[in-house]
Design an enzyme around this catalytic site. Structure first.
Site, mmCIF file in Angstrom:
data_model
loop_
_atom_site.group_PDB
_atom_site.id
_atom_site.type_symbol
_atom_site.label_atom_id
_atom_site.label_comp_id
_atom_site.label_asym_id
_atom_site.label_seq_id
_atom_site.Cartn_x
_atom_site.Cartn_y
_atom_site.Cartn_z
ATOM 1 N N ASP A 47 1.002 -17.627 9.118
ATOM 2 C CA ASP A 47 0.524 -17.959 10.459
ATOM 3 C C ASP A 47 1.704 -18.256 11.388
ATOM 4 O OD1 ASP A 47 -1.574 -18.882 12.436
ATOM 5 O OD2 ASP A 47 -0.502 -20.751 12.135
ATOM 6 N N GLU A 119 -2.876 -13.270 6.981
ATOM 7 C CA GLU A 119 -1.775 -14.215 7.201
ATOM 8 C C GLU A 119 -1.040 -14.502 5.899
ATOM 9 O OE1 GLU A 119 -3.355 -16.731 11.085
ATOM 10 O OE2 GLU A 119 -3.753 -17.520 9.075
#
Length: 251
Positions: A47, A119
């Protein structure tokens, strides 16, 4: 479970076998298999890499764009919706290790699971290689979205976007009529967005929030496309009362 060699080929990167398996291990599978490690730490790492890479590209490619617009564009392309779309296009769902409960409720198609896994794969790419390799992966995946003006126009916070649009045209107050159906473990929600008492958009999802976002996106597209037809503050598109179209599958 499909061969991970094909997955790596689609991603265009090398990830060592152990790290790749970890990136694909959802918490539901980990829980059912003795509490083994999950992909959540890699997701956390990915992320951050995703956010930095996109921010860097937006900053360099848009030297005159103000901070607010840069933030809206970043939000659009790093959202759950955008990442899930990328995950579906790559067929990521077929490779995720899921618990039986998630398998029964089509977890491999859930936007949140697909986005989180994307992610984690970005994080795994960094761990197995370096920051530049991970950044290049992000740009291969996200690059096309950065050039898509339509996708970036309203960002992904469709509820805020439709609220601003409706207020600007003085169409009236906004109300979401939401109904749920199905068992608790596989609940589905359908939302109808009404503005000034008129239905403008419809959406569905596994949560009320997801359904409302889809309804807002549907209404925003319709009102934006009909903007040229609107002649007054109280006017509405001619087909505003018609049954709204269903949202695209998997959106």
């Amino acid at each position: 479970m499909s061969s991970t060699e094909e997955l790596l080929k689609r991603l265009g990167v090398f990830i060592d076998a152990g790290t790749l398996r970890l990136a694909l291990t959802h918490r539901s599978y980990a829980y059912e298999n003795g509490g083994i490690p999950t992909n959540e730490r890699l997701e956390f790492l990915g992320d951050s890499i995703l956010g930095f890479s996109v921010t860097d590209a937006l900053y360099r490619d848009n030297p005159t764009l103000p901070e607010g617009d840069l933030a809206k564009r970043r939000s659009a392309v790093v959202s759950t919706r955008a990442l899930a779309g990328i995950g579906r296009s790559l067929g990521i769902g077929d490779y995720i290790y899921l618990g039986q409960g998630e398998k029964l409720t089509e977890g491999k198609n859930k936007a949140s699971i697909l986005a989180d896994t994307m992610e984690a794969l970005i994080g795994a790419t960094y761990v197995s290689n370096d920051i530049e390799t991970a950044r290049q992966l992000v740009m291969r995946l996200i690059g096309p979205l950065l050039k898509d003006a339509a996708a970036l126009g309203a960002g992904t916070d469709w509820k805020t976007s439709i609220q601003e649009l409706a207020a600007g045209r003085q169409l009236g107050s906004i109300y979401y009529a939401v109904e749920g159906s199905g068992p608790d473990h596989a609940r589905t929600f359908v939302a109808v967005l009404q503005i000034g008492g008129t239905a403008y958009g419809k959406g569905s999802g596994h949560s009320k929030k997801e359904a409302e976002q889809e309804a807002a996106a549907d209404a925003w597209r319709k009102l934006s496309g009909a903007e040229a037809k609107v002649s007054g503050a109280e006017s509405a598109p001619e087909n505003a009362t018609a049954a709204p179209s269903e949202p695209a599958a998997g959106s």
